[in-house]
Design a protein around this motif. Structure first.
Motif, PDB file in Angstrom:
ATOM      1  N   ARG A  21      -6.921  15.053  23.613  1.00 41.54           N
ATOM      2  CA  ARG A  21      -7.973  15.708  24.377  1.00 41.54           C
ATOM      3  C   ARG A  21      -7.557  17.028  25.013  1.00 41.54           C
ATOM      4  O   ARG A  21      -8.360  17.721  25.607  1.00 41.54           O
ATOM      5  CB  ARG A  21      -8.493  14.756  25.471  1.00 41.54           C
ATOM      6  CG  ARG A  21      -9.136  13.502  24.913  1.00 41.54           C
ATOM      7  CD  ARG A  21      -9.625  12.579  25.995  1.00 41.54           C
ATOM      8  NE  ARG A  21     -10.126  11.334  25.448  1.00 41.54           N
ATOM      9  CZ  ARG A  21     -11.341  11.168  24.944  1.00 41.54           C
ATOM     10  NH1 ARG A  21     -12.182  12.185  24.933  1.00 41.54           N
ATOM     11  NH2 ARG A  21     -11.722   9.999  24.468  1.00 41.54           N
ATOM     12  N   MET A  22      -6.261  17.339  24.973  1.00 43.19           N
ATOM     13  CA  MET A  22      -5.799  18.626  25.517  1.00 43.19           C
ATOM     14  C   MET A  22      -4.508  19.016  24.797  1.00 43.19           C
ATOM     15  O   MET A  22      -3.977  18.235  24.001  1.00 43.19           O
ATOM     16  CB  MET A  22      -5.562  18.520  27.029  1.00 43.19           C
ATOM     17  CG  MET A  22      -4.416  17.593  27.403  1.00 43.19           C
ATOM     18  SD  MET A  22      -4.245  17.383  29.191  1.00 43.19           S
ATOM     19  CE  MET A  22      -2.933  18.545  29.538  1.00 43.19           C
ATOM     20  N   GLN A 210     -10.831  19.640  32.025  1.00 43.53           N
ATOM     21  CA  GLN A 210      -9.966  20.290  31.050  1.00 43.53           C
ATOM     22  C   GLN A 210      -9.905  19.467  29.746  1.00 43.53           C
ATOM     23  O   GLN A 210      -9.484  19.958  28.706  1.00 43.53           O
ATOM     24  CB  GLN A 210      -8.618  20.370  31.789  1.00 43.53           C
ATOM     25  CG  GLN A 210      -7.407  20.490  31.091  1.00 43.53           C
ATOM     26  CD  GLN A 210      -6.220  20.283  32.051  1.00 43.53           C
ATOM     27  OE1 GLN A 210      -6.297  19.755  33.157  1.00 43.53           O
ATOM     28  NE2 GLN A 210      -5.086  20.721  31.563  1.00 43.53           N
ATOM     29  N   ARG A 212     -11.082  17.330  26.385  1.00 41.79           N
ATOM     30  CA  ARG A 212     -12.153  17.234  25.387  1.00 41.79           C
ATOM     31  C   ARG A 212     -12.831  15.877  25.545  1.00 41.79           C
ATOM     32  O   ARG A 212     -12.172  14.846  25.633  1.00 41.79           O
ATOM     33  CB  ARG A 212     -11.540  17.358  23.992  1.00 41.79           C
ATOM     34  CG  ARG A 212     -12.564  17.219  22.899  1.00 41.79           C
ATOM     35  CD  ARG A 212     -11.955  17.457  21.525  1.00 41.79           C
ATOM     36  NE  ARG A 212     -12.920  17.129  20.499  1.00 41.79           N
ATOM     37  CZ  ARG A 212     -12.653  17.114  19.214  1.00 41.79           C
ATOM     38  NH1 ARG A 212     -11.429  17.410  18.785  1.00 41.79           N
ATOM     39  NH2 ARG A 212     -13.573  16.807  18.326  1.00 41.79           N
ATOM     40  N   LYS A 213     -14.172  15.893  25.605  1.00 38.64           N
ATOM     41  CA  LYS A 213     -14.893  14.634  25.783  1.00 38.64           C
ATOM     42  C   LYS A 213     -15.261  14.067  24.415  1.00 38.64           C
ATOM     43  O   LYS A 213     -15.260  14.771  23.413  1.00 38.64           O
ATOM     44  CB  LYS A 213     -16.182  14.855  26.605  1.00 38.64           C
ATOM     45  CG  LYS A 213     -15.999  15.700  27.862  1.00 38.64           C
ATOM     46  CD  LYS A 213     -15.088  15.046  28.872  1.00 38.64           C
ATOM     47  CE  LYS A 213     -15.015  15.813  30.192  1.00 38.64           C
ATOM     48  NZ  LYS A 213     -14.440  17.154  30.103  1.00 38.64           N
ATOM     49  N   PHE A 223     -12.243  11.661  16.445  1.00 38.77           N
ATOM     50  CA  PHE A 223     -13.483  11.897  17.194  1.00 38.77           C
ATOM     51  C   PHE A 223     -14.702  11.786  16.277  1.00 38.77           C
ATOM     52  O   PHE A 223     -15.827  11.923  16.711  1.00 38.77           O
ATOM     53  CB  PHE A 223     -13.478  13.309  17.797  1.00 38.77           C
ATOM     54  CG  PHE A 223     -12.634  13.443  19.043  1.00 38.77           C
ATOM     55  CD1 PHE A 223     -13.109  13.034  20.275  1.00 38.77           C
ATOM     56  CD2 PHE A 223     -11.359  14.000  18.966  1.00 38.77           C
ATOM     57  CE1 PHE A 223     -12.345  13.182  21.426  1.00 38.77           C
ATOM     58  CE2 PHE A 223     -10.583  14.143  20.105  1.00 38.77           C
ATOM     59  CZ  PHE A 223     -11.074  13.730  21.336  1.00 38.77           C
ATOM     60  N   TRP A 271     -18.849  11.359  28.455  1.00 35.47           N
ATOM     61  CA  TRP A 271     -17.614  10.943  27.778  1.00 35.47           C
ATOM     62  C   TRP A 271     -17.916  10.338  26.401  1.00 35.47           C
ATOM     63  O   TRP A 271     -17.211  10.584  25.437  1.00 35.47           O
ATOM     64  CB  TRP A 271     -16.882   9.916  28.654  1.00 35.47           C
ATOM     65  CG  TRP A 271     -15.489   9.650  28.245  1.00 35.47           C
ATOM     66  CD1 TRP A 271     -15.055   8.626  27.446  1.00 35.47           C
ATOM     67  CD2 TRP A 271     -14.329  10.405  28.592  1.00 35.47           C
ATOM     68  NE1 TRP A 271     -13.693   8.693  27.283  1.00 35.47           N
ATOM     69  CE2 TRP A 271     -13.228   9.777  27.975  1.00 35.47           C
ATOM     70  CE3 TRP A 271     -14.115  11.550  29.362  1.00 35.47           C
ATOM     71  CZ2 TRP A 271     -11.920  10.257  28.112  1.00 35.47           C
ATOM     72  CZ3 TRP A 271     -12.821  12.024  29.492  1.00 35.47           C
ATOM     73  CH2 TRP A 271     -11.749  11.391  28.872  1.00 35.47           C
TER      74      TRP A 271
END
Ligand SMILES: [Zn+2]
Length: 308
Positions: A21-22, A210, A212-213, A223, A271
């Motif tokens: 996610r980051m 910050q 990523r959802k 994802f 989310w």
């Protein structure tokens, strides 16, 4: 008999989530990969100890504390007349010992697992004595990865190499072991002393905004999910999961990453964006969590209240 199962640590779960996610610094990435690799090695070893026919109590992954500090015991097996302690290493490639040091070729120093083992054994012995048990401890470093080679190991070092593992386990199987209530009490006591350490002070800094959802596939962590009827389907690996279960998994992930964040319908929908019905999210939350306070969309876990 496995008395205490091994579960993936919260630290691995959080780092996996952050890694997806980051952008993690390369040091953090490396730490995450090392943790996963270590865990995989331990699970491989558990598969061997689970097959033991000889009566024993197996405690996987104990974190214990004595006056002299904490020790992490990868695998502890209680037999009638001894306790086996195993430090499992999933190292791959060529390694060597030099004096008290341990290196990967050409020359990258690692923590010497023999010293780690000595320390763990000593702390466990102190703890057993304090509990009133006088049972010998026999401890080993287990190199579990078939691609591991070691040069210059001290000859009588308590090491089990990959090609010796089956023979070693067969030998254990031949032990005659008659476990009594006292052994069970010891297993229960050690399991009850296991410390749960929160990982948060070992993690890199991160903030909700910050990250990523989106929901992650429960199998391949992609994802690339879409909803079809009451299921969430992964485009990458094809696995299917009920929408309810996927959303609850998403909630668990938020709670793990942000233990202080209030769980609300809006937050969960952001989310789990693949589930675009607010009504569905609200129903799932209502069915599985109790509402806290006056704010209509705040939820508190039933689990947190000890109701599960
Ligand atoms: Zn998948």
């Amino acid at each position: 008999m496995s008395f205490k199962p091994r579960i993936e640590s919260d630290e691995i779960k959080i780092l996996r989530s952050l890694n997806l996610r980051m952008k993690l610094a390369s040091k953090e990435k490396q730490r995450y990969h090392n943790l996963v690799k270590g865990y995989e090695g331990e699970v491989m070893f558990d598969a061997l100890t689970e097959k033991l026919q000889c009566p024993s109590y197996i405690l996987n992954d104990l974190l214990l504390e004595t006056n002299n500090g904490k020790c992490q015991l990868d695998s502890t097996v209680i037999f009638q007349e001894k306790i086996n302690l195993f430090e499992v290493k999933n190292y791959e490639g060529d390694f060597y010992f030099e004096g008290n040091r341990f290196y990967a070729l050409p020359k990258k120093e690692y923590k010497n697992p023999l010293l780690q083992l000595q320390r763990s054994e000593s702390l466990l012995r102190q703890l057993l004595e304090a509990l009133g048990y006088r049972i010998p401890i026999e401890s080993y470093v287990v190199f579990i990865n078939p691609q591991f080679t070691c040069y210059q190991a001290p000859l009588n070092a308590p090491i089990i190499y990959p090609n010796q593992l089956n023979r070693f386990m067969s030998k254990l199987n031949m032990l005659s072991s008659n476990l009594t209530n006292r052994h069970m009490k010891l297993a229960e006591k050690l399991a009850s002393l296991h410390l749960i350490e929160l990982p948060y002070n070992r993690l890199p800094p991160y903030k909700y905004d910050q990250l990523r959802k989106g929901l992650l596939c429960k199998i391949c962590y992609s994802f690339l999910l879409y909803v079809k009827g009451c299921k969430v389907i992964c485009k990458k690996c094809g696995c299917e999961e009920l929408v309810d279960s996927a959303v609850l998994r998403g909630v668990q992930e938020i709670k793990l990453l942000f233990p202080d964040l209030k769980i609300t319908t809006i937050l969960v929908q952001e989310w789990c964006s693949v589930v675009d019905s607010k009504k569905t999210i609200r129903r799932i939350l209502k069915q599985n969590y109790s509402v806290e306070g006056k704010k209509e969309f705040s939820f508190i876990s039933l689990h947190d209240q000890g109701l599960f």
